[in-house]
Structures are given as C-alpha cells and as structure tokens.
Design an enzyme around this catalytic site. Structure first.
Site, PDB file in Angstrom:
ATOM      1  N   ARG A  60      -9.937   2.626   0.415  1.00  0.00           N
ATOM      2  CA  ARG A  60     -10.580   3.040  -0.831  1.00  0.00           C
ATOM      3  C   ARG A  60     -11.735   3.999  -0.580  1.00  0.00           C
ATOM      4  O   ARG A  60     -12.018   4.887  -1.375  1.00  0.00           O
ATOM      5  CB  ARG A  60     -11.062   1.801  -1.595  1.00  0.00           C
ATOM      6  CG  ARG A  60     -11.436   2.105  -3.035  1.00  0.00           C
ATOM      7  CD  ARG A  60     -11.747   0.845  -3.806  1.00  0.00           C
ATOM      8  NE  ARG A  60     -12.778   0.062  -3.176  1.00  0.00           N
ATOM      9  CZ  ARG A  60     -12.727  -1.265  -2.990  1.00  0.00           C
ATOM     10  NH1 ARG A  60     -11.689  -1.941  -3.399  1.00  0.00           N
ATOM     11  NH2 ARG A  60     -13.716  -1.897  -2.398  1.00  0.00           N
ATOM     12  N   TYR A 113     -20.138  20.361 -20.980  1.00  0.00           N
ATOM     13  CA  TYR A 113     -18.691  20.148 -21.070  1.00  0.00           C
ATOM     14  C   TYR A 113     -18.414  18.965 -22.013  1.00  0.00           C
ATOM     15  O   TYR A 113     -19.024  17.897 -21.873  1.00  0.00           O
ATOM     16  CB  TYR A 113     -18.192  19.856 -19.653  1.00  0.00           C
ATOM     17  CG  TYR A 113     -16.737  19.546 -19.492  1.00  0.00           C
ATOM     18  CD1 TYR A 113     -15.753  20.474 -19.811  1.00  0.00           C
ATOM     19  CD2 TYR A 113     -16.338  18.314 -18.974  1.00  0.00           C
ATOM     20  CE1 TYR A 113     -14.410  20.183 -19.625  1.00  0.00           C
ATOM     21  CE2 TYR A 113     -14.998  18.019 -18.777  1.00  0.00           C
ATOM     22  CZ  TYR A 113     -14.032  18.955 -19.119  1.00  0.00           C
ATOM     23  OH  TYR A 113     -12.712  18.659 -18.929  1.00  0.00           O
ATOM     24  N   ASP A 186     -23.887  20.662 -13.371  1.00  0.00           N
ATOM     25  CA  ASP A 186     -22.458  20.966 -13.293  1.00  0.00           C
ATOM     26  C   ASP A 186     -22.365  22.455 -12.981  1.00  0.00           C
ATOM     27  O   ASP A 186     -22.656  23.304 -13.816  1.00  0.00           O
ATOM     28  CB  ASP A 186     -21.788  20.614 -14.633  1.00  0.00           C
ATOM     29  CG  ASP A 186     -20.276  20.812 -14.598  1.00  0.00           C
ATOM     30  OD1 ASP A 186     -19.799  21.668 -13.820  1.00  0.00           O
ATOM     31  OD2 ASP A 186     -19.574  20.130 -15.375  1.00  0.00           O
ATOM     32  N   LYS A 211     -10.934  23.037 -10.478  1.00  0.00           N
ATOM     33  CA  LYS A 211     -10.904  24.425 -10.952  1.00  0.00           C
ATOM     34  C   LYS A 211     -10.763  25.400  -9.771  1.00  0.00           C
ATOM     35  O   LYS A 211      -9.702  25.517  -9.214  1.00  0.00           O
ATOM     36  CB  LYS A 211     -12.152  24.685 -11.803  1.00  0.00           C
ATOM     37  CG  LYS A 211     -12.403  23.614 -12.875  1.00  0.00           C
ATOM     38  CD  LYS A 211     -11.385  23.653 -13.996  1.00  0.00           C
ATOM     39  CE  LYS A 211     -11.358  22.418 -14.878  1.00  0.00           C
ATOM     40  NZ  LYS A 211     -12.587  22.119 -15.599  1.00  0.00           N
TER      41      LYS A 211
HETATM   42  C1  LIG Z   1     -12.901  20.861 -16.277  1.00  0.00           C
HETATM   43  C2  LIG Z   1     -14.356  20.624 -16.211  1.00  0.00           C
HETATM   44  C3  LIG Z   1     -14.861  19.392 -15.829  1.00  0.00           C
HETATM   45  C4  LIG Z   1     -13.985  18.199 -15.568  1.00  0.00           C
HETATM   46  O1  LIG Z   1     -13.105  18.397 -14.521  1.00  0.00           O
HETATM   47  P1  LIG Z   1     -11.729  17.556 -14.444  1.00  0.00           P
HETATM   48  O2  LIG Z   1     -11.315  17.745 -13.050  1.00  0.00           O
HETATM   49  O3  LIG Z   1     -10.822  18.185 -15.445  1.00  0.00           O
HETATM   50  O4  LIG Z   1     -12.062  16.140 -14.769  1.00  0.00           O
HETATM   51  C5  LIG Z   1     -16.221  19.248 -15.735  1.00  0.00           C
HETATM   52  N1  LIG Z   1     -17.045  20.275 -15.995  1.00  0.00           N
HETATM   53  C6  LIG Z   1     -16.593  21.484 -16.371  1.00  0.00           C
HETATM   54  C7  LIG Z   1     -17.556  22.577 -16.647  1.00  0.00           C
HETATM   55  C8  LIG Z   1     -15.235  21.701 -16.492  1.00  0.00           C
HETATM   56  O5  LIG Z   1     -14.784  22.885 -16.911  1.00  0.00           O
END
Ligand SMILES: *Cc1c(COP(=O)(O)O)cnc(C)c1O
Length: 398
Positions: A60, A113, A186, A211
């Site tokens: 884990r 987000y 973020d 992303k």
């Molecule tokens: C897509 C996204 C997330 C979340 O990512 P996931 O892998 O889809 O959970 C968080 N912050 C931003 C700015 C995003 O575009």
C-alpha cells in the site's frame, strides 16, 4: 547525492529517478506489483516498520516504481519529499485534511478547480466544522484583511483553470509566513517546469499529474512536494488514509516525465499562436492566456513564470448563444470534447463557472467561455478546424 542534483530542469526530467544498474541495466524502473514485501529476518521487518520514506514496507505504501517517480518529481521541484497519490484531486484533498481540523479557518481561491471547491464545502465545511472563506484570485497582499486568528491554510491555484487569473504568489506567501499559515498551491497548469512554487514561498506544491506529467490521457495520478518540516503531517495522513497509487500508473507518469520538456515547448508555441489568432477573430471578445502579451495576468506571469502551457480560454462576443456554441463545438474534427487536459490531443470545452464562483462571478452580460487544450497537432490544422467552427457559430445566429 543524485548525479542530477545540480543539473538543469530538462536534464533532471531525463535522468532523475532512474537507476539502470539496480535493475539489470534496464533504462526505466520496472513495474513492481506487490502487496506483501518479504523480509529476511524479524529484526529487518521491525526496522522497516519504523522506516517512513523510500523503502518498501507494505504494498500500500508503494514499491520502487512509485518511489523512483517521487524521487524524480521531488528533485524537479527542489523539494525534500514528494508523495504520489491516485489522482490529482486526492493530491489536493490530502494536504487539506492533513493541515486542517475542526474550528480552523481555510482561505481558498475563488478560481479553484471545481471538485476541490466541492471538497472544501461538502467535507471540510459541512462535516468537519472548518470555516471556509473564498478570496478573489487577484487579491494579492489584500489577503491580509481576510486572515483570522484561526486561519491555518491558504489554498492557491494559479492560474485558475477556467478563467486563468494569475495570483501574486510571493505577496500571498510572504503574508502567510508572517502569520504562520501553511500555503498549498495547485500548480498543474505550469507543471514543475514553468513555475517554481517552493521558490516562491509555497509550502506544498500540488500537481494533477494526470495532465501534463502523464501527458497521454491514459492514467490518473497526483503528486505533492514539500520540505522536511511537513513530512510527518503529510506522510502520517497519507498512510492513515490508505491511499495507494497503482504501479502501472506510476510507471506511465515516469514515462511521461521524460518527454515533458519537449511536449511543453510545443504546447506553449502552438498555444500562444492559437491564442493570438483567436484574439483577432471578430467572434471573440477576450482571450485568457497569461502568456499572451496584454492578456489579463500577463505582467505577473512574466515576472514569476518561465513559460506557459497550452491550456487557455476565450470569451465569445455576447451575441452568440448556447445553440451557437453547440454548433461550433459539436463538429470539430481534431478538438475532442472531453474533460481533463495536458494530453497530446487537442480538446475544446464549453467552460461553465456557475456554482463555482462566489466572490467574482462570471459577470452578467458576458459571452460564453470556451476552453482550449492545445494538443500537438499541426497548428494550421487546428486553426482550420476552429475556423470552420466559427462559421457554424455565425450561421447559428442568422
Ligand atoms: C484535473 C485537475 C485536478 C484533478 O486531477 P484528477 O487527476 O482529474 O483528479 C486538479 N486540479 C486541476 C487544476 C485540474 O485541472
């Protein structure tokens, strides 16, 4: 000390977190699937239990597939540690859970987000008794007026991923430090290459690695990087929650990392070209791309960032209505309609901020917002695709 400790970021992308000699010369760390980790002796097993980082203990908590990716990302960020998580969203929620408790106050950007906002409202505020205040992303040093004696965390996201406001991160982190407040950002849009968050005073830098880091739209992954002072709090919460990232997805994240530099350079070039082209279109009212000279946030972007990625949005002239937006987007050849971004393929989305803004609502009388993920196609084909879309848009108004 790793051999890439003092190398430039693009060299780190290629070499950090790899150890071919340790795996029979294979270039990439392999995928280790494991639940049980076997120890030679009871003493070794007992010692591993106290180990908090880097070594295999139980599946884990990861295997070398995850650890090597963590090592590479931490090195890129200039951080002591990185933890990878099963999704970008879990990388946002983990530090919020780790640093906040009942009665604390959270300041969070209004441009955050949407699902992070939902977590703040539905879990932190509604279930845990955390006080949540949204702030205008352009607030800068004005954030000091919102600080309360119980403010524990400021959560930033810059630029916002629909409307692309750029925050004055150094101004906010300076104030946070003076008040002993932990800052989380973020940083998905900029990737570790284009904005050095820890260098701008942030405590924990978060990426939806899904992303640009994965980069191929085929795995979910998050990561958070931070220095030693926060290890106990973050690793403790991570281990307690039972988060586990699949080794296959970690492998794909590491695979993506190796080409992030060249992919981003092309995303940036094509993105800026599309943004400038869109700004000259009669159907477009405004383009929101921090890297575009004259666009909102460009001055702070220029001061703090070293590049721009391929995600931006534009506002249509208000005369165009929902059926026009659908006519435009439904029949694009190369721009897919879908969530997420950062992959090799272009995407377009009708971006909606309703329900996701409380301080600075997307104003009355404004046109529809379209978000573009600039992929790696030839930019001339992308323009032709959008050009035909604009023709359908205009046709819908006649
Ligand atoms: C897509 C996204 C997330 C979340 O990512 P996931 O892998 O889809 O959970 C968080 N912050 C931003 C700015 C995003 O575009």
């Amino acid at each position: 000390m790793s051999k890439t400790q003092n190398s430039k970021p693009r060299t780190k992308l290629v070499h950090a977190g790899r150890e071919p000699a340790a795996q029979f010369g294979a270039v990439n760390p392999p995928v280790y699937h494991a639940s049980t980790i076997l120890f030679e002796t009871v003493a070794e097993m007992d010692a591993a239990g106290g180990r908090t980082y880097g070594g295999p203990y139980y599946g884990r908590r990861g295997t070398p597939t995850q650890f090597k990716l963590q090592e590479a990302i931490a090195e890129l960020e200039g951080a002591d540690h990185c933890l990878i998580t099963p999704s970008g969203l879990s990388a946002c929620t983990l530090p919020l859970l780790a640093f906040l408790k009942q009665g604390d106050h959270l300041l969070i950007t209004d441009s955050v987000y949407g699902p992070t906002r939902a977590f703040a409202n539905k879990i932190l505020a509604a279930k845990m008794g955390v006080e949540v205040t949204y702030y205008a992303p352009t607030i800068g040093a004005g954030i000091e007026e919102l600080i309360q004696p119980n403010t524990q965390v400021i959560f930033l996201e810059s630029p916002g991923s629909l409307t692309f406001e750029v925050q004055d991160v150094p101004a906010i982190t300076a104030i946070a430090k003076a008040h002993n407040i932990t800052t989380l950002i973020d940083n998905t849009w900029a990737t570790p290459l284009y904005f050095n968050a820890l260098g701008h005073g942030v405590d924990v830098v978060i990426h939806a690695a899904t992303k640009y880091i994965v980069g191929h739209s085929d795995a979910m992954l998050g990561c958070l990087s931070f220095n030693e002072a926060h290890w106990g709090t973050l690793f403790g919460t991570y281990a307690t929650l039972g988060l586990h990232t699949a080794p296959d997805d970690a492998f794909l994240g590491a695979r993506g990392l190796r080409t992030l530099g060249v992919r981003l350079a092309q995303h940036e070039k094509s993105g800026l070209e599309l943004a400038a082209w869109l700004r000259d279109r009669p159907e477009v009212r405004e383009v929101f791309h921090p890297g575009l000279p004259g666009a909102p946030g460009h001055d702070i972007w220029k001061r703090d960032f070293t590049g721009s990625s391929g995600l931006f949005s534009f506002e249509l002239e208000p005369e165009y209505t929902v059926p026009g937006v659908h006519a435009m987007l439904d029949h694009l050849d190369y721009f897919g309609l879908g969530f997420s971004w950062g992959g090799f393929e272009s995407l377009a989305m009708h971006a909606k901020t309703e329900g996701n803004r409380s301080v600075q609502p997307w104003g009355e009388g404004r046109g529809h917002l379209i978000r573009i993920n600039t992929g790696l196609e030839d930019v001339d084909d992308l323009k032709a695709d959008l050009d035909a879309g604009f023709e359908r848009l205009r046709g819908s108004n006649q």
